[in-house]
Structures are given as C-alpha cells and as structure tokens.
Design an enzyme around this catalytic site. Sequence first.
Site, PDB file in Angstrom:
ATOM      1  N   GLY A 105       0.812  -1.218   0.000  1.00  0.00           N
ATOM      2  CA  GLY A 105       0.000   0.000   0.000  1.00  0.00           C
ATOM      3  C   GLY A 105       0.841   1.261   0.000  1.00  0.00           C
ATOM      4  N   ILE A 115       5.940  -2.400   8.279  1.00  0.00           N
ATOM      5  CA  ILE A 115       6.992  -2.262   7.246  1.00  0.00           C
ATOM      6  C   ILE A 115       6.998  -0.838   6.701  1.00  0.00           C
ATOM      7  CG2 ILE A 115       7.737  -3.026   4.947  1.00  0.00           C
ATOM      8  CD1 ILE A 115       6.675  -5.802   5.651  1.00  0.00           C
ATOM      9  N   VAL A 154       9.954   8.103  -0.269  1.00  0.00           N
ATOM     10  CA  VAL A 154      10.463   9.077  -1.241  1.00  0.00           C
ATOM     11  C   VAL A 154       9.582   8.947  -2.489  1.00  0.00           C
ATOM     12  CG1 VAL A 154      12.883   9.351  -0.554  1.00  0.00           C
ATOM     13  CG2 VAL A 154      12.200   7.368  -1.907  1.00  0.00           C
ATOM     14  N   LYS A 167       4.805  21.795 -10.329  1.00  0.00           N
ATOM     15  CA  LYS A 167       6.094  21.505 -10.963  1.00  0.00           C
ATOM     16  C   LYS A 167       5.976  21.809 -12.460  1.00  0.00           C
ATOM     17  CE  LYS A 167       9.282  17.799 -12.148  1.00  0.00           C
ATOM     18  NZ  LYS A 167       9.566  16.362 -12.102  1.00  0.00           N
ATOM     19  N   LEU A 201       7.961   0.135  -7.625  1.00  0.00           N
ATOM     20  CA  LEU A 201       9.365  -0.274  -7.515  1.00  0.00           C
ATOM     21  C   LEU A 201       9.566  -1.772  -7.711  1.00  0.00           C
ATOM     22  CD1 LEU A 201      10.424   2.055  -4.561  1.00  0.00           C
ATOM     23  CD2 LEU A 201      11.251   2.182  -6.925  1.00  0.00           C
ATOM     24  N   GLU A 209      14.384  11.999 -13.552  1.00  0.00           N
ATOM     25  CA  GLU A 209      13.279  12.640 -14.282  1.00  0.00           C
ATOM     26  C   GLU A 209      11.920  12.272 -13.681  1.00  0.00           C
ATOM     27  OE1 GLU A 209      12.930  14.921 -16.625  1.00  0.00           O
ATOM     28  OE2 GLU A 209      14.985  15.286 -17.269  1.00  0.00           O
ATOM     29  N   ILE A 215       6.295   7.169 -10.770  1.00  0.00           N
ATOM     30  CA  ILE A 215       4.854   7.308 -10.489  1.00  0.00           C
ATOM     31  C   ILE A 215       4.086   7.317 -11.811  1.00  0.00           C
ATOM     32  CG2 ILE A 215       3.098   8.849  -9.493  1.00  0.00           C
ATOM     33  CD1 ILE A 215       5.346   9.655  -7.422  1.00  0.00           C
TER      34      ILE A 215
HETATM   35  C1  FAD Z   1      15.670   7.826  -3.871  1.00  0.00           C
HETATM   36  C2  FAD Z   1      14.405   7.694  -4.638  1.00  0.00           C
HETATM   37  C3  FAD Z   1      13.744   8.831  -5.089  1.00  0.00           C
HETATM   38  C4  FAD Z   1      12.577   8.700  -5.834  1.00  0.00           C
HETATM   39  N1  FAD Z   1      11.971   9.826  -6.340  1.00  0.00           N
HETATM   40  C5  FAD Z   1      10.902   9.672  -7.160  1.00  0.00           C
HETATM   41  C6  FAD Z   1      10.257  10.808  -7.716  1.00  0.00           C
HETATM   42  O1  FAD Z   1      10.587  11.945  -7.433  1.00  0.00           O
HETATM   43  N2  FAD Z   1       9.221  10.598  -8.549  1.00  0.00           N
HETATM   44  C7  FAD Z   1       8.779   9.344  -8.875  1.00  0.00           C
HETATM   45  O2  FAD Z   1       7.874   9.220  -9.704  1.00  0.00           O
HETATM   46  N3  FAD Z   1       9.333   8.263  -8.301  1.00  0.00           N
HETATM   47  C8  FAD Z   1      10.361   8.394  -7.467  1.00  0.00           C
HETATM   48  N4  FAD Z   1      10.907   7.294  -6.877  1.00  0.00           N
HETATM   49  C9  FAD Z   1      10.221   6.045  -6.963  1.00  0.00           C
HETATM   50  C10 FAD Z   1       9.145   6.095  -5.860  1.00  0.00           C
HETATM   51  O3  FAD Z   1       9.731   6.058  -4.598  1.00  0.00           O
HETATM   52  C11 FAD Z   1       8.210   5.011  -5.936  1.00  0.00           C
HETATM   53  O4  FAD Z   1       7.728   4.982  -7.233  1.00  0.00           O
HETATM   54  C12 FAD Z   1       7.005   5.207  -5.033  1.00  0.00           C
HETATM   55  O5  FAD Z   1       7.343   5.670  -3.771  1.00  0.00           O
HETATM   56  C13 FAD Z   1       6.217   3.953  -4.908  1.00  0.00           C
HETATM   57  O6  FAD Z   1       6.832   2.995  -4.237  1.00  0.00           O
HETATM   58  P1  FAD Z   1       6.092   1.606  -4.119  1.00  0.00           P
HETATM   59  O7  FAD Z   1       4.661   1.811  -3.801  1.00  0.00           O
HETATM   60  O8  FAD Z   1       6.430   0.790  -5.305  1.00  0.00           O
HETATM   61  O9  FAD Z   1       6.874   0.982  -2.862  1.00  0.00           O
HETATM   62  P2  FAD Z   1       6.806   1.303  -1.299  1.00  0.00           P
HETATM   63  O10 FAD Z   1       6.521   2.708  -0.988  1.00  0.00           O
HETATM   64  O11 FAD Z   1       8.038   0.705  -0.731  1.00  0.00           O
HETATM   65  O12 FAD Z   1       5.557   0.459  -0.816  1.00  0.00           O
HETATM   66  C14 FAD Z   1       5.640  -0.936  -0.597  1.00  0.00           C
HETATM   67  C15 FAD Z   1       4.421  -1.397   0.140  1.00  0.00           C
HETATM   68  O13 FAD Z   1       4.469  -2.805   0.271  1.00  0.00           O
HETATM   69  C16 FAD Z   1       4.233  -3.146   1.619  1.00  0.00           C
HETATM   70  N5  FAD Z   1       4.897  -4.403   1.921  1.00  0.00           N
HETATM   71  C17 FAD Z   1       6.171  -4.772   1.632  1.00  0.00           C
HETATM   72  N6  FAD Z   1       6.423  -6.008   2.115  1.00  0.00           N
HETATM   73  C18 FAD Z   1       5.265  -6.439   2.688  1.00  0.00           C
HETATM   74  C19 FAD Z   1       4.881  -7.615   3.362  1.00  0.00           C
HETATM   75  N7  FAD Z   1       5.714  -8.623   3.570  1.00  0.00           N
HETATM   76  N8  FAD Z   1       3.618  -7.705   3.823  1.00  0.00           N
HETATM   77  C20 FAD Z   1       2.728  -6.684   3.660  1.00  0.00           C
HETATM   78  N9  FAD Z   1       3.043  -5.534   3.025  1.00  0.00           N
HETATM   79  C21 FAD Z   1       4.301  -5.415   2.558  1.00  0.00           C
HETATM   80  C22 FAD Z   1       4.788  -1.977   2.423  1.00  0.00           C
HETATM   81  O14 FAD Z   1       4.249  -1.935   3.717  1.00  0.00           O
HETATM   82  C23 FAD Z   1       4.306  -0.829   1.550  1.00  0.00           C
HETATM   83  O15 FAD Z   1       2.954  -0.535   1.835  1.00  0.00           O
HETATM   84  C24 FAD Z   1      12.055   7.413  -6.095  1.00  0.00           C
HETATM   85  C25 FAD Z   1      12.696   6.284  -5.597  1.00  0.00           C
HETATM   86  C26 FAD Z   1      13.860   6.409  -4.890  1.00  0.00           C
HETATM   87  C27 FAD Z   1      14.539   5.166  -4.387  1.00  0.00           C
END
Ligand code: FAD
Length: 497
Positions: A14, A43, A48, A79, A328, A337, A341
Amino acid sequence: MTRPPVKKVVIAGGGTAGWCAAAALSKMIGPLIEVTLVESDEIGIIGVGEATVPTIRTFHHLLGIDERQFMRETNASIKLGISFDNWARKGDHYFHSFGVLGKSSWMAPFHHIWLEARAKGVAGPLSDYCFELQAAENGKFETSPTSRINYAYHFDTGLYGPFLRRLSEAAGVTRIEGKIARVDQNPESGDITALKLESGQTIEGDLYIDCTGLRGLLIEGALKSGYEDWSHWLSNDSAIAMQTEPTGAIVPYTQAIAHDAGWHWRIPLQNRVGQGHVYSSQHMSDDQAMDSFMATVGAKPLTKPRTIKYRTGRRLKIWNKNCIAMGLSSGFIEPLESTNIHLMQIAATRLVQLFPFDGITDALINRFNKLTEDEVVNIRDFVIMHYKLTERDDTAYWRERRDMAVPYTLTERIEMFRDTGHAWQVADEVFRIDSWLQVMTGQRLEPKSWHRLGQMMTVEQSRDALAAIKSQIDKAVAAMPAHGDFLKSYCALPEPA
Ligand SMILES: Cc1cc2nc3c(=O)[nH]c(=O)nc-3n(C[C@H](O)[C@H](O)[C@H](O)COP(=O)(O)OP(=O)(O)OC[C@H]3O[C@@H](n4cnc5c(N)ncnc54)[C@H](O)[C@@H]3O)c2cc1C
C-alpha cells in the site's frame, strides 16, 4: 494457456503504487470486480517519490479527483519542470520544462528555425521561447479550466497514499492490515493461489498485483521473473533523503544539482522541502555522501537523514502468470526525471483497458509486457542521456559517465541530432521532442546542420518572428502571480486556530 475468469484482484502493498492501482481499478471498473489490498504499517512505505510528470493530471482526471482538494490534502506544489545545475560543466544551468518550444511548422519543429536565426545572430537562448520555462524561472504560476499550461505536481508521499486510500475505500476496496509471510503457488502452473499473512489469514484472488516495493515479494520472491540490470548505464545505487524547512520562496520546479558522484534533489512543498543526495557507492562512500549532503541542504532538518539502496533496471516479466508488478517491484530507472509514479499510473490504467475479465491469456501478457518495455526503454535512454552528454572531467564518476557505451537506441538519437539537428519522439512516449531538445541543448550537444526552412526568411523576418514569440511569453508571465501566492489562494491549508 487460458486461465479462469478474473473477478478477485489482490493488491500486495500500500505505497503509492498499491493505492494508485487500487484507486484506478475501483474507480474505473469497481462494479465488475472485487479489490482487496494488503499492507503492513509495520513495514511502512519507502517514503520518497514526491515529484511527478504531467501525465499525473490525466490520471487524476480519470479518477475524478478535485485538484484543489488533492493539493490541499497532500501539501502539493506545482512543478513546471526541472532545473539542472552543474551537469554539462560545473557552473552550467539549464531547464527541462514541460512546455512547448516556440511555434513549429509541419516541415520542421521550431528549433530548426531558431538554429538558423541563431547562426544569423538574431536569436536569444532557446529558453526564451518557452512559456512554461519562463514562468518557472520567474517563480510564477496560474491556471484556469481553459488554460493550456503544462504542469505536474510535487506532493508529500506520506499523504498521497492515504489520499488515494480514502478514495479507493469509498469506491469499495477492502484494506487488510498485516504482513505477508508466504506466497502460495499452484504446484503445476506456478500461478499464485493465495497470500498467507503472519496472522494466519489467507487472502485468495484470481489476479495479484505486486506493489511490495523494492522487495518484489510476489514477482521475484515467488515467481522469479528475472531482472535486467542497468547499473552499467545508470550507476547511482544509493540515496540519502531528508525533509527540511523551506529554503526560500516555493519555486514551481524541482532542482537537480550535480555533485562529484551524482546529484542532489530539492522538491519544494507548501510546508517543507524534500531533499536528497543520489550517488554511486562505487565513487562515494556512505560517510562521504552524508557529509556532502549535509553541506548542501542549506536549511534546518525536519527529519533524520535516511539512506536508501537500490539497483537500476527492469523486471524482465512485469506481468508473469497471474501477477503484475507495479511501482518499484517492476524495476527502477532512477529518480532524475521523476518517472516511476508515471509508470505505475500508466500500468494501472493499461490494466483497466486490457483487463482479463474472461481469463488471462499468453497473448494478453505478451502485449502488456511489450507495451511496458517500450515505454520504459525510452525513458531509460532519456535519463542516460543526461549523464552521457556531460563534458565534466573533474571526477572519475563524471569521466566514466561521459565515456560509457550507451544503448544503440540512444546513440542513434544523439548522432542524428549532432549531424542533422533532427530529434523525435515515438508514439506514446512520455517525453516529447521538446523535452529531448531542452536536455540535448542544455547538455551542450550542438547540431552541425539543420533544416533550411529558416533560410527562406530574411534576417529581419527571423528576428521579428522570434521577438514576437518572446514578447508574447514575457507579457503573459509578467501578468501571472508568484507561485507561492497562487498556492495560498488556490489550495492552502487553513491556518491553525
Ligand atoms: C531515492 C528515490 C527517489 C525517488 N523519487 C521519485 C520521484 O521523485 N518521482 C517518482 O515518480 N518516483 C520516485 N521514486 C520512486 C518512488 O519512490 C516510488 O515509485 C514510489 O514511492 C512507490 O513505491 P512503491 O509503492 O512501489 O513501494 P513502497 O513505498 O516501498 O511500498 C511498498 C508497500 O508494500 C508493503 N509491503 C512490503 N512487504 C510487505 C509484506 N511482507 N507484507 C505486507 N506488506 C508489505 C509496504 O508496507 C508498503 O505498503 C524514487 C525512488 C527512490 C529510491
């Protein structure tokens, strides 16, 4: 292989990706399916990812999101693009805005006319002829329902997920709190059959969306879908992130300031600034990066600095069996860039368009994967270009970036522009020709030749045509309010009583 009809969708995770998927599915085809999202507060999210590209506005429009409410509830700012400092050479500055450059002809885009006028000595910098760029550099912003200004947002990532969660739950999504301890698979097909939580609860579905972030718990942990490593092109593998007090006026753009072994981001929100140092651990130790970061922030910290490790690349099968990776877990180009998202929102809307109501087929999987691969490879090339076109030779990091071999698809674009002045965008590419041009010229790539269209104009005609575009832009920008004033009147949070 044909699988049974899909009725139950289970989203694992989430963060921004999980709630984008949940919101898209529930708001767009909610009455036809059941959506369950499981996430673990313990977790948490990566914390970011606060800068976006303009396609987010289309995504919000499809979800029926009210812009003011979204901006108010996520502390969002505008932006208009990214300001780049020290990239081609130390001391250089250029801007990649989301705007359109000048006025183009069907024969040739505007920059060919500009190149000819510049050769005749009657053109200003290319940046003079872009409305969004000038608004950004002057710290201005305004919009209205009929405005055609191109923009995106910065927002608080810790508030965006909850904002989409409220929307999704109202549209019927069931949220389950808990940690996924095991992923069960059909021993013959390998398809995922259930997620087992630490609590003992079992969650079953027909289609699973892996939004577990860098862990890739389903797509890699269970399905071993493979990863194509891009670190030889995109070598940054670490980031330090921290929130600080505002650094001055709220500028309507992201800042990307190159340092000795990577770059520093500043993302201004209504109430604070997100700052980060992206670096290659091959060229800078974590301690050196922390020192360099703290010396650059220039404002009072509001949180402790956090180090994040990642590996650039793409998941080989974004859709594998009955599981699709978004966010991710599907791979990561790098934040320069701000495209992650965008990619997850495109993936979510593409799933709505190609939804396997009558069962997942191999043809559908292949089509989805091909569209995603093409998209991500174009963005990858665009991002690599920022590094490849550096002229910096002051550190080993920059020398290696300058001298690296890049994908053929990018070499072709660089050579074509250098030799002929031609640039292009392919169908459905997120970065338009204007983006390629701003970065190519900003990185000092000089074309040797260009279309002769401009030679059919006299020197006076060229000068007057460019002056007219510039004057129209300058007038429009002068009439706009400062970005900070716009935010106050449009979407500011009420002052605490
Ligand atoms: C340094 C950095 C800067 C970034 N800047 C940008 C930006 O400016 N613009 C952009 O578009 N993107 C950016 N990104 C990418 C951005 O961070 C991600 O696209 C965005 O935050 C989404 O992450 P996510 O939802 O994939 O993962 P996460 O935010 O890590 O969410 C993962 C989810 O899975 C859950 N989860 C994991 N394991 C389990 C488990 N075992 N059981 C239950 N739940 C679990 C966690 O609790 C969480 O809810 C950046 C990434 C990095 C590393």
